[in-house]
Design a protein around this motif. Sequence first.
Motif, short mmCIF file in Angstrom:
data_model
loop_
_atom_site.label_atom_id
_atom_site.label_comp_id
_atom_site.label_asym_id
_atom_site.label_seq_id
_atom_site.Cartn_x
_atom_site.Cartn_y
_atom_site.Cartn_z
N LEU A 212 52.25 25.89 34.20
CA LEU A 212 50.81 25.83 34.00
C LEU A 212 50.33 27.21 33.54
N VAL A 213 49.55 27.24 32.45
CA VAL A 213 48.93 28.49 31.98
C VAL A 213 47.42 28.27 31.97
N VAL A 214 46.70 29.05 32.77
CA VAL A 214 45.26 28.89 32.92
C VAL A 214 44.59 30.14 32.37
N VAL A 215 43.85 29.98 31.28
CA VAL A 215 43.30 31.12 30.54
C VAL A 215 41.78 31.16 30.68
N SER A 216 41.26 32.27 31.21
CA SER A 216 39.82 32.53 31.24
C SER A 216 39.05 31.38 31.90
N THR A 217 39.48 31.01 33.11
CA THR A 217 38.92 29.84 33.81
C THR A 217 38.60 30.19 35.25
N PRO A 218 37.34 30.12 35.66
CA PRO A 218 37.01 30.32 37.08
C PRO A 218 37.36 29.07 37.88
N PHE A 219 37.66 29.25 39.15
CA PHE A 219 38.01 28.11 40.00
C PHE A 219 36.90 27.79 40.99
N ARG A 220 35.84 28.58 40.96
CA ARG A 220 34.70 28.37 41.85
C ARG A 220 33.43 28.71 41.07
N ARG A 221 32.40 27.89 41.19
CA ARG A 221 31.21 28.08 40.36
C ARG A 221 30.58 29.45 40.58
N ASN A 222 30.52 29.92 41.81
CA ASN A 222 29.90 31.22 42.05
C ASN A 222 30.80 32.38 41.67
N GLY A 223 31.95 32.06 41.04
CA GLY A 223 32.78 33.11 40.48
C GLY A 223 32.20 33.68 39.20
N PHE A 224 31.37 32.90 38.49
CA PHE A 224 30.71 33.39 37.29
C PHE A 224 29.79 34.56 37.63
N TYR A 225 29.61 35.45 36.68
CA TYR A 225 28.56 36.45 36.83
C TYR A 225 27.20 35.76 36.92
N PRO A 226 26.26 36.29 37.70
CA PRO A 226 24.96 35.63 37.87
C PRO A 226 24.21 35.36 36.56
N ASP A 227 24.31 36.27 35.59
CA ASP A 227 23.58 36.05 34.35
C ASP A 227 24.16 34.87 33.56
N ILE A 228 25.46 34.62 33.72
CA ILE A 228 26.07 33.46 33.06
C ILE A 228 25.53 32.18 33.68
N LEU A 229 25.42 32.14 35.00
CA LEU A 229 24.86 30.96 35.66
C LEU A 229 23.43 30.72 35.21
N ALA A 230 22.66 31.78 35.06
CA ALA A 230 21.27 31.63 34.61
C ALA A 230 21.21 31.08 33.19
N GLN A 231 22.09 31.55 32.32
CA GLN A 231 22.12 31.05 30.95
C GLN A 231 22.54 29.59 30.89
N PHE B 98 31.14 23.55 42.25
CA PHE B 98 32.55 23.25 42.42
C PHE B 98 33.27 24.41 43.07
N ASP B 99 34.33 24.10 43.76
CA ASP B 99 35.19 25.09 44.40
C ASP B 99 36.55 24.44 44.57
N LEU C 36 37.25 25.39 29.54
CA LEU C 36 37.21 23.97 29.91
C LEU C 36 38.62 23.41 30.01
N GLY C 37 39.45 23.72 29.02
CA GLY C 37 40.82 23.25 29.03
C GLY C 37 41.61 23.77 30.21
N GLY C 38 41.28 24.98 30.67
CA GLY C 38 41.92 25.51 31.87
C GLY C 38 41.55 24.73 33.11
N GLY C 39 40.28 24.31 33.19
CA GLY C 39 39.85 23.47 34.31
C GLY C 39 40.55 22.12 34.28
N VAL C 40 40.71 21.55 33.09
CA VAL C 40 41.43 20.29 32.96
C VAL C 40 42.89 20.47 33.34
#
Length: 312
Positions: A160-179, A225-226, A141-145
């Motif tokens: 800027l240091v961006v840690v463990s942050t996707p920049f597009r929603r469909n970048g997540f693995y599908p099972d994460i989106l389902a959860q 988001f993208d 979340l902090g990386g998105g901010v």
Amino acid sequence: MQSVSRMVSRSSNLVAAIAVAGAISVATDAQAQVSARVAAGDAAKGNGHYADVNGIKLYYEIQGSGKPLVLLHGGLGAIEMFGPNLAALAKNHQVIGVDLQGHGRTADIDRPLSVLFMADDIAALIKHLGLQRADIMGYSLGGGVALQTAIRHPEVVDKLVVVSTPFRRNGFYPDILAQQGQVTAAAAEGMKQTPMYQMYASLAPRPQDWSRLLGKIGDAMKVDFDFSEQIKDIKATTLIVAGDADIFPPAHAVEMFALLGGGQRDAGWDGSGRPKSRLAILHGLTHYTMFNSPAVVAVAIPFLDEIAPIGK
């Protein structure tokens, strides 16, 4: 209800509006930090300050001295979640740790949980502190901010240091989106047995807002988001950090690096062709072990301390 709670603790991310960083080990470590501070004599609600910005009382703490570095935690977290990494960063930097909207000691207000609004808060805090510019490091979340602060307020961001942050929603693995789709306010009661809630209850000005926080998280997770086009325009020198076992494939981090101009050509024998931004894929790290791993500061500190060549 227990299955919903497990989904919340596993899913752990949302960027565009919020990111749930909720592994049980994460919250346990952060809760231990809170307990240690209270035992040492710190006030239960922290030893920092509040800044009145954008209609919110934003909690922050300052540790160390040197060039200012704003440090932003992940969802359902607080400043404490960085553990020993915060102290490591504070050895040579003035670390400004922030509890974001609805998290830690910062009470929620009547607006959505959005990285856009929270980025405005961070820019306002930097100005409130009388700083012209600051480095910003954010996890999940902090990386998105952090990304949106660099996009919306480039005048206040240096590195800027961006840690463990996707920049597009469909970048997540599908099972994460389902959860993520299972997270609602109804999960709040079941999660009161978790260290995540215990940490929240020990810090929050209004612990009764727990269900409100999860409800807002659930709503925010539905937002697509993208940031691709916006990232192309980021001027700040950026370090992207991801784990090889993160909640998105390493290729997603490589794609972000390319949007920043990285990976386009050979650097040359003297390194003069290197892009100004950097990429680190850390082996063996997951989304839930990233933020307090010493491997993260091992790559972040040299990057933050590096003096950019003339013309870069």
